[in-house]
Design an enzyme around this catalytic site. Structure first.
Site, PDB file in Angstrom:
ATOM      1  N   ASP A 172      37.872  79.508  85.322  1.00 51.01           N
ATOM      2  CA  ASP A 172      36.233  79.347  85.783  1.00 51.01           C
ATOM      3  C   ASP A 172      36.492  79.062  86.769  1.00 51.01           C
ATOM      4  OD1 ASP A 172      35.383  81.230  83.691  1.00 51.01           O
ATOM      5  OD2 ASP A 172      34.438  79.646  82.455  1.00 51.01           O
ATOM      6  N   ASP A 178      37.344  87.331  75.899  1.00 56.53           N
ATOM      7  CA  ASP A 178      36.615  86.116  76.505  1.00 56.53           C
ATOM      8  C   ASP A 178      36.777  85.567  75.037  1.00 56.53           C
ATOM      9  OD1 ASP A 178      35.833  83.774  77.574  1.00 56.53           O
ATOM     10  OD2 ASP A 178      34.168  84.794  77.479  1.00 56.53           O
TER      11      ASP A 178
HETATM   12  C1  DGJ Z   1      33.644  82.343  79.760  1.00 54.58           C
HETATM   13  C2  DGJ Z   1      33.678  82.741  80.572  1.00 54.58           C
HETATM   14  O1  DGJ Z   1      34.960  82.186  81.524  1.00 54.58           O
HETATM   15  C3  DGJ Z   1      32.766  82.851  82.332  1.00 54.58           C
HETATM   16  O2  DGJ Z   1      34.069  83.514  83.301  1.00 54.58           O
HETATM   17  C4  DGJ Z   1      31.747  84.293  81.534  1.00 54.58           C
HETATM   18  O3  DGJ Z   1      32.260  85.080  81.040  1.00 54.58           O
HETATM   19  C5  DGJ Z   1      31.515  82.928  80.216  1.00 54.58           C
HETATM   20  N1  DGJ Z   1      31.991  82.725  79.198  1.00 54.58           N
HETATM   21  C6  DGJ Z   1      30.123  83.943  79.516  1.00 54.58           C
HETATM   22  O4  DGJ Z   1      30.094  82.937  78.593  1.00 54.58           O
END
Ligand code: DGJ
Length: 716
Positions: free
Chosen positions: A513, A449
């Protein structure tokens, strides 16, 4: 390729590029467009002559061409290929003369050039793949005795006058890659990204085409910058009619300063041409990506990611129960998201402390990893290696390991800062931590991430984004070298790091997301223009989307997540038996068809009703296809017009069947079209393309899936 030594013809797929290297100065790009077929030297010279522009009044005395690197010294007044200087403004003007022109492979041209007075050497590479992917880049070397500051080093390709409309993408968190269109008028259209990562709003590519070009029609030229840091993509039309499409890294002031003998390699510009609309551009990018050695070829496993299921509530029993349910319905990879490391109880602390949290996980991750692998699933783990929370042991020990302009911290973002990976100590620490975790646990997959932009991001008193991007690439490359077979996902608050630079060292992207199926239809559609479905993570979320609050039926969520690398983002321990039955039916269907979905040709219809979308995947030999008719909103007519299916083999007879993995879509009608309740339909690809077939009156936010199996037309 046909090379005369002076006029060079590179040809691949359905595209040709012709360069004229007969005069002094850098070769000029005479042509970029549809494949020209076999050409003899005489024909190529005639083409150059035919393409030579007239010299107008009030203009330089020689024809205005676009060279491999447009320069002011050629009389070019558009965006130049190189901007830079040494000392107090020296060597800002240059004129490169070729020193060597080589074609190491038939489809690759390498031009070495120099300007001895300016103390600069340039290497330009241009290659075209079998699929027609045109890749271009420049490498600049400082041969002078003093440092040389590079402000821009851009790749530019010519656009003909009839490429007069532009399409690019923008977006935001949870709504990445939204299209915008406008005419290419005089002036330049530049999409700059100064976010230090690719960006939610970055255009994945810039497309120029004939007016109104669609998915299946029109000529289209497209360019993408394969780089995960600051970058720009642009199109320009000059008053003399010259058109240009290009891109490069966006270099911050003072960021690239070449010591004597040092060189700067600009990112690759990946470009494609299509005579058949946007789908033709996708075909080139997808084929090229799929032909790479590192392209994931094993069946893409069904994922369950724990983020929306448990967030930071890491409890072994709860996670084991989730894994049990996942395995029961056919999940193949279980990914533990954020929250497992020291001090990470919410998003305010812990980043950087890459040790398993002793309080939450007294026996380490072993009990969970063993449980998951014991159930026959792979184990995956979330990491965010480039980040640090000021509330962490790492930051307390090394506050100087943060990317920062002198004397102040960049604005805080999700309570975090960026680790300066160009600092060898910081790099070494992160590498050692990740390596140790990968050694200790059976981790098959990392969800990598990156949850903030790099702003005010200094390294050693200079901008640090360029060095950080390279250091991140090095970190990924080294981990992959040490752990062959490890798969990595590029995630950045959803889809803020989607580009071909990061995809050289990762195996899929997390497109967004948002698991809201309606928004996902658009996000995946436009991400898919450049990336094939197997590289795009697409998960079924709970009935009510966590990010939008919208509620969708399981059939719509399932039909949406099917066209990607599929997975689940949902606490399925709370799902009822009928929801679980829908999910397991859908998983079974995905497993049966992922071979087709992940190797076939992605196609889109230019459907007349803006309230509906049509897309599908057709097997490369045309023998099978899966299509989705997606009702986004209420249609403007009482019954939808015929659904015409593109991309099938005209003479093949297809048995058409409506399929419902994940449940039946809701329709609002008195009677469905008769074919849906009768025998399977048998129609030729030609009939399906032109006459089409009737579909039910779907309620808004529903999708109908059609499975087609082809046979010889005599079967009709
Ligand atoms: C952002 C990501 O896009 C999410 O899927 C998740 O992993 C969160 N961060 C976790 O902090």
């Amino acid at each position: 390729m046909t090379g005369t030594g002076q006029v060079i013809h590179l040809q691949g797929g359905r595209c040709s590029v012709v360069l004229d290297a007969r005069a002094t100065g850098l070769p000029v790009v005479v042509y970029w467009g549809p494949a020209l077929g076999e050409t003899d030297p005489g024909a190529l010279e005639a083409l150059c002559e035919a393409a030579t522009p007239p010299v107008p009044h009030s203009a330089p005395d020689s024809p205005g061409w676009l060279s491999l690197l447009p320069q002011h010294s050629e009389g070019y007044a558009g965006l130049p290929g190189l901007e830079g200087h040494r000392g107090e403004g020296g060597a800002w003007a240059f004129r490169f003369e070729p020193t060597e022109l080589a074609m190491p492979e038939g489809s690759t041209l390498v031009v070495d050039a120099a300007d001895a007075d300016a103390g600069l050497a340039l290497r330009s590479e241009l290659s075209i793949s079998e699929a027609g992917m045109l890749r271009m880049r420049h490498v600049l070397r400082n041969d002078g005795r003093t440092p040389y500051a590079v402000q821009a080093l851009r790749c530019c390709l010519p656009l003909p006058a009839h490429a007069s409309e532009l399409l690019d993408l923008t977006g935001r968190w949870c709504l990445e890659r939204q299209p915008q269109r406008h005419p290419l008028v005089q002036g330049s259209w530049r999409r700059d990204s100064r976010r230090g990562r690719t960006g939610h709003d970055a255009t994945l590519g810039l497309l120029a085409g004939t007016p109104g070009f669609g998915f299946r029609h029109g000529q289209v030229w497209a360019a993408h910058v394969a780089w995960s840091g600051n970058h720009q993509t642009f199109a320009e039309r000059l008053p003399d009619g010259t058109g240009m499409l290009g891109g490069g890294e966006l270099i911050l002031p003072g960021e690239i300063r070449l010591a004597p003998g040092e060189e700067y390699a600009a990112p690759w510009l990946c470009a494609a041409y299509s005579s058949d609309g946007i789908d033709g551009i996708s075909a080139v990018f997808h084929d090229w990506l799929r032909a790479r050695d590192g392209h994931p070829r094993s069946p893409r496993p069904v994922v369950l990611n724990t983020w929306e299921a448990v967030y930071f509530d890491h409890d072994l029993d709860r996670l084991r129960a989730l894994a049990d349910e996942a395995a029961r319905i056919g999940v193949e990879r279980f990914v533990l998201d954020d929250g497992w490391f020291r001090g990470r109880r919410d998003d305010t602390a812990g980043l950087g402390d890459w040790f398993v949290d002793e309080t939450t996980w007294p026996q380490g991750l072993h009990p969970l990893v063993e449980h998951v692998t014991g159930l026959g699933m792979q184990f995956g783990l979330w990491v965010e290696p480039e980040m640090v929370n000021p509330d962490s042991d790492l930051y307390r020990a090394h506050p100087d390991w943060v990317l920062a302009a002198s004397g102040r911290l960049p604005p805080s973002w999700r309570h975090q800062q960026v680790l300066d990976l160009a600092n060898p100590d910081a790099f070494g620490y992160v590498l050692e931590r990740l390596d140790a975790l990968l050694d200790e646990y059976a981790i098959a997959f990392l969800k990598w991430d990156h949850n903030r932009d790099l702003v005010d991001a200094g390294h050693d008193g200079r901008p640090g984004v360029h060095a950080q991007t390279l250091a991140t690439y090095r970190l990924l490359d080294e981990l992959r070298r040490r752990h062959p077979g490890l798969e990595i996902e590029s995630c950045a608050s959803g889809g803020a790091r989607v580009d071909l630079g990061i995809l050289e060292r990762t195996d899929r992207v997390w497109a967004s997301d948002s698991n809201d199926a309606l928004d996902r239809q658009a996000i995946q559609r436009w991400t898919g223009v450049f990336l094939p479905p197997e590289l795009i993570g697409a998960h079924v979320g709970p009935p009510r989307s966590h990010t939008t609050g919208r509620v969708h039926d399981s059939s719509f969520r399932a039909a949406t997540a099917l066209f990607g690398h599929a997975g689940i983002e949902w606490d399925i321990t709370g799902a009822d038996e009928s929801e679980l039955a829908d999910l397991s039916g859908w998983i079974e269907f995905y497993k049966r068809h992922r071979g087709l979905l992940h190797t076939g040709r992605l196609v889109h219809a230019d459907h007349p009703d803006p309230a509906a979308l049509v897309h599908g995947v057709v097997a490369s030999d045309g023998t099978e296809a899966l299509f989705a008719y997606v009702q986004l909103a209420s249609g403007s007519t009482q019954v939808p017009g015929p659904l015409r299916l593109p991309g099938l083999v005209p003479g093949t007879a297809y048995r058409v069947r409506a399929v419902h993995p994940g449940g039946q879509p809701r329709a609002v009608q008195r009677a469905a079209p008769p074919w849906m309740s009768g025998e399977d339909l048998l129609l030729s690809g030609r009939m399906l393309a032109h006459a089409g077939l009737r579909v039910p009156v779907l309620a808004p936010e529903q999708a109908l899936l059609l499975h087609l199996v082809g046979g010889p037309s005599s079967a009709m």
